[in-house]
Write a protein that holds these residues in place. Structure first.
Motif, mmCIF file in Angstrom:
data_model
loop_
_atom_site.group_PDB
_atom_site.id
_atom_site.type_symbol
_atom_site.label_atom_id
_atom_site.label_comp_id
_atom_site.label_asym_id
_atom_site.label_seq_id
_atom_site.Cartn_x
_atom_site.Cartn_y
_atom_site.Cartn_z
ATOM 1 N N THR A 50 0.812 -1.202 0.055
ATOM 2 C CA THR A 50 0.062 -0.033 0.110
ATOM 3 C C THR A 50 0.600 1.262 -0.085
ATOM 4 O OG1 THR A 50 -0.129 0.188 2.265
ATOM 5 C CG2 THR A 50 -1.632 -1.148 1.515
ATOM 6 N N PRO A 51 0.444 2.411 -0.137
ATOM 7 C CA PRO A 51 1.107 3.717 -0.198
ATOM 8 C C PRO A 51 1.871 3.616 1.416
ATOM 9 C CG PRO A 51 -1.019 4.097 -1.024
ATOM 10 C CD PRO A 51 -0.897 2.699 -0.648
ATOM 11 N N LEU A 52 1.202 3.062 2.366
ATOM 12 C CA LEU A 52 2.017 3.082 3.409
ATOM 13 C C LEU A 52 3.293 2.449 3.476
ATOM 14 C CD1 LEU A 52 1.830 4.327 6.695
ATOM 15 C CD2 LEU A 52 1.115 1.865 7.258
ATOM 16 N N HIS A 53 3.335 1.351 2.820
ATOM 17 C CA HIS A 53 4.642 0.588 2.669
ATOM 18 C C HIS A 53 5.600 1.615 1.692
ATOM 19 C CE1 HIS A 53 1.855 -2.861 3.359
ATOM 20 N NE2 HIS A 53 3.094 -3.416 4.029
ATOM 21 N N ALA A 54 5.326 2.003 0.790
ATOM 22 C CA ALA A 54 5.943 3.050 -0.106
ATOM 23 C C ALA A 54 6.548 4.248 0.781
ATOM 24 C CB ALA A 54 5.154 3.711 -1.244
ATOM 25 N N ARG A 55 5.681 4.789 1.787
ATOM 26 C CA ARG A 55 6.272 5.620 2.695
ATOM 27 C C ARG A 55 7.357 4.920 3.575
ATOM 28 N NH1 ARG A 55 6.292 10.666 2.047
ATOM 29 N NH2 ARG A 55 4.128 10.796 1.912
ATOM 30 N N ALA A 56 7.198 4.038 4.207
ATOM 31 C CA ALA A 56 8.151 3.146 4.893
ATOM 32 C C ALA A 56 9.351 3.055 4.415
ATOM 33 C CB ALA A 56 7.479 1.987 5.556
ATOM 34 N N LEU A 57 9.295 2.500 2.988
ATOM 35 C CA LEU A 57 10.283 2.506 2.132
ATOM 36 C C LEU A 57 11.167 3.801 2.075
ATOM 37 C CD1 LEU A 57 12.244 0.674 0.345
ATOM 38 C CD2 LEU A 57 10.881 1.260 -1.498
ATOM 39 N N GLY A 58 10.558 4.933 1.568
ATOM 40 C CA GLY A 58 11.111 6.093 1.602
ATOM 41 C C GLY A 58 11.675 6.629 2.915
ATOM 42 N N ALA A 59 11.079 6.353 4.131
ATOM 43 C CA ALA A 59 11.741 6.704 5.275
ATOM 44 C C ALA A 59 12.926 5.905 5.506
ATOM 45 C CB ALA A 59 10.882 6.409 6.465
ATOM 46 N N PHE A 60 13.303 4.629 5.187
ATOM 47 C CA PHE A 60 14.256 3.779 5.422
ATOM 48 C C PHE A 60 15.339 4.422 4.462
ATOM 49 C CE2 PHE A 60 16.861 0.441 3.528
ATOM 50 C CZ PHE A 60 17.591 0.079 4.759
ATOM 51 N N LEU A 61 15.184 4.718 3.163
ATOM 52 C CA LEU A 61 16.268 5.112 2.418
ATOM 53 C C LEU A 61 16.895 6.395 2.727
ATOM 54 C CD1 LEU A 61 14.767 3.642 -0.848
ATOM 55 C CD2 LEU A 61 16.498 2.580 0.316
ATOM 56 N N ALA A 62 15.863 7.307 3.318
ATOM 57 C CA ALA A 62 16.222 8.774 3.717
ATOM 58 C C ALA A 62 17.035 8.562 4.909
ATOM 59 C CB ALA A 62 15.165 9.663 4.036
ATOM 60 N N ALA A 228 21.725 15.032 5.851
ATOM 61 C CA ALA A 228 20.977 13.683 5.707
ATOM 62 C C ALA A 228 20.147 13.308 6.801
ATOM 63 C CB ALA A 228 21.877 12.444 5.117
ATOM 64 N N MET A 229 20.764 13.398 8.070
ATOM 65 C CA MET A 229 19.804 13.090 9.336
ATOM 66 C C MET A 229 18.614 14.045 9.205
ATOM 67 S SD MET A 229 22.563 12.675 12.364
ATOM 68 C CE MET A 229 23.660 11.149 12.241
ATOM 69 N N LEU A 230 18.754 15.314 8.858
ATOM 70 C CA LEU A 230 17.288 16.041 8.931
ATOM 71 C C LEU A 230 16.432 15.485 7.849
ATOM 72 C CD1 LEU A 230 18.846 19.719 9.108
ATOM 73 C CD2 LEU A 230 17.514 18.480 10.682
ATOM 74 N N THR A 231 16.968 15.289 6.680
ATOM 75 C CA THR A 231 16.127 14.472 5.655
ATOM 76 C C THR A 231 15.413 13.324 6.138
ATOM 77 O OG1 THR A 231 17.340 15.581 3.968
ATOM 78 C CG2 THR A 231 15.908 13.758 3.313
ATOM 79 N N GLY A 232 16.182 12.501 6.990
ATOM 80 C CA GLY A 232 15.892 11.385 7.287
ATOM 81 C C GLY A 232 14.657 11.414 8.375
ATOM 82 N N ALA A 233 14.939 12.299 9.315
ATOM 83 C CA ALA A 233 14.107 12.493 10.275
ATOM 84 C C ALA A 233 12.710 12.967 9.705
ATOM 85 C CB ALA A 233 14.393 13.817 11.277
ATOM 86 N N ALA A 234 12.695 13.849 8.722
ATOM 87 C CA ALA A 234 11.318 14.452 7.963
ATOM 88 C C ALA A 234 10.528 13.075 7.371
ATOM 89 C CB ALA A 234 11.735 15.464 7.140
ATOM 90 N N GLU A 235 11.467 12.379 6.717
ATOM 91 C CA GLU A 235 10.606 11.125 6.160
ATOM 92 C C GLU A 235 9.821 10.170 7.183
ATOM 93 O OE1 GLU A 235 9.798 10.623 2.961
ATOM 94 O OE2 GLU A 235 10.607 12.663 2.475
ATOM 95 N N LEU A 236 10.769 10.059 8.242
ATOM 96 C CA LEU A 236 10.501 9.152 9.432
ATOM 97 C C LEU A 236 8.830 9.797 9.953
ATOM 98 C CD1 LEU A 236 10.762 6.600 10.960
ATOM 99 C CD2 LEU A 236 12.156 7.949 12.608
ATOM 100 N N GLU A 237 8.977 11.183 10.268
ATOM 101 C CA GLU A 237 7.953 11.544 10.723
ATOM 102 C C GLU A 237 6.820 11.594 9.828
ATOM 103 O OE1 GLU A 237 5.520 13.982 13.304
ATOM 104 O OE2 GLU A 237 7.156 12.981 13.623
ATOM 105 N N ARG A 238 7.048 11.743 8.617
ATOM 106 C CA ARG A 238 5.532 11.424 7.916
ATOM 107 C C ARG A 238 4.901 9.975 7.819
ATOM 108 N NH1 ARG A 238 9.212 14.157 4.038
ATOM 109 N NH2 ARG A 238 8.649 16.396 3.796
ATOM 110 N N TYR A 239 6.188 8.959 7.999
ATOM 111 C CA TYR A 239 5.871 7.545 7.976
ATOM 112 C C TYR A 239 4.934 7.385 9.258
ATOM 113 C CZ TYR A 239 5.971 2.650 8.646
ATOM 114 O OH TYR A 239 5.715 1.238 8.810
#
Length: 244
Positions: A50-62, A228-239
């Motif tokens: 689902t889109p939630l899985h896509a968000r999880a993948l984006g958070a991990f890669l970030a 990169a940590m800032l970017t990762g934190a933003a993506e993780l927060e969205r997830y």
């Protein structure tokens, strides 16, 4: 939560993989590792995401560029298991390590500034001539004991040669430089095992001046990691928000 994952748009492994240049096997591996939530299954047993899985993948890669693949995996696994405190602890540890790395860089730069007047002007008085200096005069110049220099030698911080006739340690200009740098870092509270790789960098660079480029690169990598940590934190927060 499992029911929510099945609602809305259905995505195939290839749909997640394409957007990030990954293989479908990588997507399956990420799910098995706990980086992604468990996938749904069709009546025929095919995985559906689902889109939630896509968000999880984006958070991990970030998260990977700032925290490393291993730590990012542990963070996502903790999040997907509902262990948010553990995930936040792992993030805090990465930030602490980055701060320690910045402090080490600052200590090296400070030590180099302190050494610059000596290395940029006339030869050091501790070096008695082309043959170098002995342990006593060098220890006296640095204000330390000869036993300390012998300890630094065992730790690989200095590498004096031996006089073939007397067997005494002889320190050339490079040895004096390394001893001065080690002395500055020890005064800054750094342990011998922390100083050894820095001395090795000076030797590999061929001296202090060529090391400036390496320090500039080091500084740039630390800044990139912090961003990169800032970017990762933003993506993780969205997830986290989408997980509810």
């Amino acid at each position: 939560m499992a029911r929510n994952l099945q609602n809305g748009e259905r995505l195939r492994p290839i749909d997640l993989a394409r957007g990030h240049g990954l293989s479908t096997q990588a997507i399956r591996n990420y799910e098995e590792a706990g980086i992604l939530p468990a996938a749904g299954r069709t009546p025929h047993g095919y995985r559906t995401y689902t889109p939630l899985h896509a968000r999880a993948l984006g958070a991990f890669l970030a998260l990977v560029p700032g925290h490393s693949h291993q730590t990012a995996t542990s963070i996502m696994r903790a999040v997907n298991q509902g262990a948010l405190d553990e995930a936040f602890r792992l993030i805090d540890e990465s930030h602490t390590q980055l701060l320690d790395d910045r402090r080490t860089l600052q200590a090296v730069e400070s030590a180099l500034r302190d050494l610059a007047p000596t290395t940029a002007s006339e030869p050091d008085a501790a070096v008695s001539g082309p043959g170098g200096t002995f342990i006593g005069p060098l220890a006296g110049k640095l204000g330390i004991r000869s036993a300390t220099l012998r300890k630094w030698e065992r730790a690989g911080l200095v590498r004096p040669r031996r006089d073939p006739q007397t067997g005494y340690r002889v320190y050339d200009e490079a040895d004096v430089r390394d001893a001065r740098l080690a002395h500055q870092l020890r005064r800054g509270g750094y342990l011998l095992e922390q100083i050894a790789p820095l001395i090795a960098q000076v030797r590999a660079a061929g001296g202090l001046e060529p090391l400036e480029a390496a320090l500039c690169d080091w500084r740039g990598r630390l800044s990139a990691r912090g961003r990169a940590m800032l970017t990762g934190a933003a993506e993780l927060e969205r997830y986290l928000r989408e997980r509810g």
